[in-house]
Design an enzyme around this catalytic site. Structure first.
Site, PDB file in Angstrom:
ATOM      1  CB  SER A   1     -12.850  85.765  46.738  1.00  0.00           C
ATOM      2  OG  SER A   1     -12.786  85.531  48.092  1.00  0.00           O
TER       3      SER A   1
ATOM      4  CG  HIS B   1      -9.692  88.747  46.195  1.00  0.00           C
ATOM      5  ND1 HIS B   1      -9.346  90.282  46.059  1.00  0.00           N
ATOM      6  CD2 HIS B   1     -10.712  88.808  47.294  1.00  0.00           C
ATOM      7  CE1 HIS B   1     -10.065  90.861  46.397  1.00  0.00           C
ATOM      8  NE2 HIS B   1     -11.072  90.156  47.445  1.00  0.00           N
TER       9      HIS B   1
ATOM     10  CG  ASP C   1     -12.478  88.816  50.211  1.00  0.00           C
ATOM     11  OD1 ASP C   1     -12.429  90.236  49.691  1.00  0.00           O
ATOM     12  OD2 ASP C   1     -12.780  87.783  49.677  1.00  0.00           O
TER      13      ASP C   1
ATOM     14  CG  MET D   1     -14.393  90.856  55.684  1.00  0.00           C
ATOM     15  SD  MET D   1     -16.091  89.858  55.167  1.00  0.00           S
ATOM     16  CE  MET D   1     -15.960  89.724  53.470  1.00  0.00           C
TER      17      MET D   1
ATOM     18  CG  HIS E   1     -11.012  93.427  49.426  1.00  0.00           C
ATOM     19  ND1 HIS E   1     -12.345  93.163  49.181  1.00  0.00           N
ATOM     20  CD2 HIS E   1     -11.132  94.862  49.670  1.00  0.00           C
ATOM     21  CE1 HIS E   1     -13.271  93.942  48.863  1.00  0.00           C
ATOM     22  NE2 HIS E   1     -12.480  95.043  49.446  1.00  0.00           N
TER      23      HIS E   1
ATOM     24  CG  MET F   1     -13.910  94.735  52.867  1.00  0.00           C
ATOM     25  SD  MET F   1     -14.602  93.231  52.229  1.00  0.00           S
ATOM     26  CE  MET F   1     -13.360  92.346  52.013  1.00  0.00           C
TER      27      MET F   1
ATOM     28  CG  MET G   1     -16.454  96.548  47.100  1.00  0.00           C
ATOM     29  SD  MET G   1     -15.611  94.902  47.367  1.00  0.00           S
ATOM     30  CE  MET G   1     -17.408  93.882  47.337  1.00  0.00           C
TER      31      MET G   1
ATOM     32  CG  ASP H   1     -14.141  91.619  45.454  1.00  0.00           C
ATOM     33  OD1 ASP H   1     -14.828  90.452  45.277  1.00  0.00           O
ATOM     34  OD2 ASP H   1     -13.797  91.955  46.392  1.00  0.00           O
TER      35      ASP H   1
HETATM   36  C1  DX5 Z   1     -17.164  90.349  49.593  1.00  0.00           C
HETATM   37  C2  DX5 Z   1     -15.816  90.044  48.978  1.00  0.00           C
HETATM   38  C3  DX5 Z   1     -15.510  89.284  47.854  1.00  0.00           C
HETATM   39  C4  DX5 Z   1     -16.141  87.910  47.891  1.00  0.00           C
HETATM   40  C5  DX5 Z   1     -16.970  87.644  46.277  1.00  0.00           C
HETATM   41  O1  DX5 Z   1     -17.234  91.390  50.338  1.00  0.00           O
HETATM   42  O2  DX5 Z   1     -15.145  91.063  48.930  1.00  0.00           O
HETATM   43  O3  DX5 Z   1     -14.148  89.060  47.571  1.00  0.00           O
HETATM   44  O4  DX5 Z   1     -15.446  86.887  48.132  1.00  0.00           O
HETATM   45  O5  DX5 Z   1     -17.470  86.699  46.508  1.00  0.00           O
HETATM   46  P1  DX5 Z   1     -18.524  86.110  45.161  1.00  0.00           P
HETATM   47  O6  DX5 Z   1     -17.595  85.934  44.030  1.00  0.00           O
HETATM   48  O7  DX5 Z   1     -18.983  84.836  45.698  1.00  0.00           O
HETATM   49  O8  DX5 Z   1     -19.502  87.344  45.183  1.00  0.00           O
HETATM   50 ZN    ZN Z   2     -12.966  91.034  48.084  1.00  0.00          ZN
END
Ligand code: DX5
Ligand code: ZN
Length: 219
Positions: A7, A32, A34, A36, A65, A67, A136, A174
């Site tokens: 990620s 990956h 993310d 947000m 991903h 969110m 998650m 994840d």
């Molecule tokens: C959190 C994200 C993850 C995050 C995971 O909301 O969806 O993808 O980057 O990070 P680690 O591997 O550090 O928990």
């Molecule tokens: Zn993620």
């Protein structure tokens, strides 16, 4: 096939291109990303513009991903930017079926994501529509959090649900994935492993990914 997806949330964004190339060289299978929005989760990150930038520096599949609220309004932009798979949270809207179809029609792979507290029964009806379920294993919003142990039972139950339905749906985990728990997560039935801080926070990405793959395949 088992897949490691670093990620980029934990990458150094001032050197994003180098960081993506570095994990590709280090043996990453997917990247990956993310997304947000500060509404669905208490953090704001990146949009299609960064997906497009990452697309230019790697040939690996981009695992986006979302969110965000109103995912339906943005999926076309993410597909255009080069997303391979797009995960939409089951908790974000009334029209999950519609947005999953929309992603497939646009030419990307649809996936559904579940927060830790959301039961797998919530996605029973859409299981046949998705290529992947993202489980998650921390509360979404930030990297570097601790794995939530009760999610293990969820992964196992989801594996059972998918197998029983005779589907090929992949399970992605994840949040809080490390060298220490990745073997167990693989045994429970996970196929894709997202890791942010465990990879980008390590001194040698190649060594970390190789160690993770060893644990997955020994599982
Ligand atoms: C959190 C994200 C993850 C995050 C995971 O909301 O969806 O993808 O980057 O990070 P680690 O591997 O550090 O928990
Ligand atoms: Zn993620």
């Amino acid at each position: 096939m088992k897949i490691i997806a670093p990620s980029i949330l934990s990458a150094d964004f001032s050197r994003l291109g180098d960081e993506v190339r570095a994990v590709e060289t280090a043996g990453a299978d997917w990247i990956h990303i993310d997304v947000m929005d500060g509404h669905f989760v208490p953090n704001i990150t990146v949009g299609p513009f960064i997906v497009e930038a990452v697309r230019k520096v790697t040939s690996l599949p981009l695992d986006v991903h979302l969110m965000i609220e109103n995912a339906s309004r943005y999926v076309a932009d993410f597909v255009k930017a080069g997303a391979h798979t797009i995960s939409v949270h089951a908790e974000t809207g009334f029209h999950l079926d519609r947005v999953l179809h929309q992603i497939r029609e646009l030419g990307a792979k649809p996936a559904v994501a579940l927060n830790p507290a959301t039961p797998i029964s919530q996605i029973e009806n859409v299981l046949g529509l998705v290529d992947m379920v993202l489980v998650m294993t921390v509360n979404p919003g930030f990297g570097g959090q601790k794995f939530i142990p009760y999610c293990k039972a969820k992964i196992k139950a989801l594996r059972g649900m998918i197998d029983q339905a005779g589907l090929k749906t992949l399970i992605e985990v994840d949040g809080g994935v490390t060298i220490d728990n990745i073997g167990e997560l693989s045994r429970l039935g996970a196929d894709l492993f997202v890791a942010g801080s465990a990879i980008f926070g390590s001194p040698d990405y190649g060594k970390t990914i190789a160690e993770m793959k060893k644990k997955i395949h020994a599982a």
